[in-house]
Design an enzyme around this catalytic site. Sequence first.
Site, short mmCIF file in Angstrom:
data_model
loop_
_atom_site.label_atom_id
_atom_site.label_comp_id
_atom_site.label_asym_id
_atom_site.label_seq_id
_atom_site.Cartn_x
_atom_site.Cartn_y
_atom_site.Cartn_z
CE1 TYR A 128 -5.96 -7.77 -6.84
CE2 TYR A 128 -6.18 -8.76 -4.68
CZ TYR A 128 -5.90 -7.67 -5.47
OH TYR A 128 -5.58 -6.47 -4.88
NE ARG A 161 -3.54 -2.19 2.89
CZ ARG A 161 -3.27 -3.28 3.60
NH1 ARG A 161 -2.11 -3.38 4.22
NH2 ARG A 161 -4.17 -4.24 3.73
CG HIS A 182 -6.02 -8.76 1.53
ND1 HIS A 182 -6.17 -9.24 0.25
CD2 HIS A 182 -5.84 -7.42 1.42
CE1 HIS A 182 -6.09 -8.24 -0.60
NE2 HIS A 182 -5.90 -7.12 0.08
NE ARG A 213 -2.77 -3.70 -1.20
CZ ARG A 213 -2.31 -4.47 -0.21
NH1 ARG A 213 -1.02 -4.68 -0.08
NH2 ARG A 213 -3.15 -5.03 0.65
CG HIS A 227 -4.51 0.38 -3.83
ND1 HIS A 227 -3.85 0.47 -2.61
CD2 HIS A 227 -5.46 -0.58 -3.67
CE1 HIS A 227 -4.39 -0.40 -1.76
NE2 HIS A 227 -5.36 -1.04 -2.38
CE LYS A 241 -6.30 -0.77 4.80
NZ LYS A 241 -7.61 -1.09 4.19
#
Length: 303
Positions: free
Chosen positions: A279, A148, A270, A247, A244, A172
Amino acid sequence: MKWQNALKDYQLYLKIERGLSENSIENYSRDVKKLMVYLESHNIDEAPTTITTEIIQGFIYSISKSVNARSQSRIISGLRSFFSYLVFEDYMTSNPLELIESPKIGRKLPDTLSENEINDIINAIDLSKPEGERNRAILETLYGCGLRVSELINLKISDLFFNEGFIRVTGKGDKQRFVPIIDVTQKYINIYRNEIRNHLNIQAGFEDTLFLNRRGKQLTRAMIFTIIKQLAEKIGLKKNISPHTFRHSFATHLLENKADLRSIQLMLGHESITTTEIYVHLDKSHLTNVVEEFHPRRQSLKK
């Protein structure tokens, strides 16, 4: 309970209890502030704990005239989280958004770049300028490690474990993960460090920050966006891309080359595998290839 007090407590909860980043907290807060503006403009004098489903429905109807279904869904989700917090803290007995349905939206697939497009963008970097080597290292890291933009600009020299083939990434909620880094990415980072970064006048507090501007300070998110936008324009790329996008391309290209979803999930950081599963929708042929190669019934026909 006053709105400002409730919002302040909620922000503290998001930071301390849920460990969200400042950007995420601001996004959640913005949804609550939109409701506060609506109440004030319609002379609705209600405290957070006395908001009804009918008031929420009126608010949603008012914003539906100016925002699309995806934005509406996000705002509803943000408000649902806010009032769930109030219920959790026993300020309310029920959530006024409990029966509110989000508008139906199609699942938006992320934009991706082909390998050739990524090569064209990187090859368009002017290496005769000091920032050229830095920008090449930045794009190689974004694409090579699937980071990110916030993870990229906060990357430290002390996070580089090149001998082991990994970098440490803080994602995150300040959660850390180790991501493999290939030789070519290591090569361009080392070129940048040795030829450019080591000659900067590095400002106090940024000695360990990997990517710096020409004044020796940490790069901003906006600067990374600008670098990528300018390169896209330079090669005449019509796609609307951002950091992004690199990514997304990282994950998509791994999947196309038969990497498993669980490994991609770990590298992207994730929390849920369902986030990574998007994806699969980009390359449905991958699923067919998996069945063709690994299903026992298909194998029996080859005998």
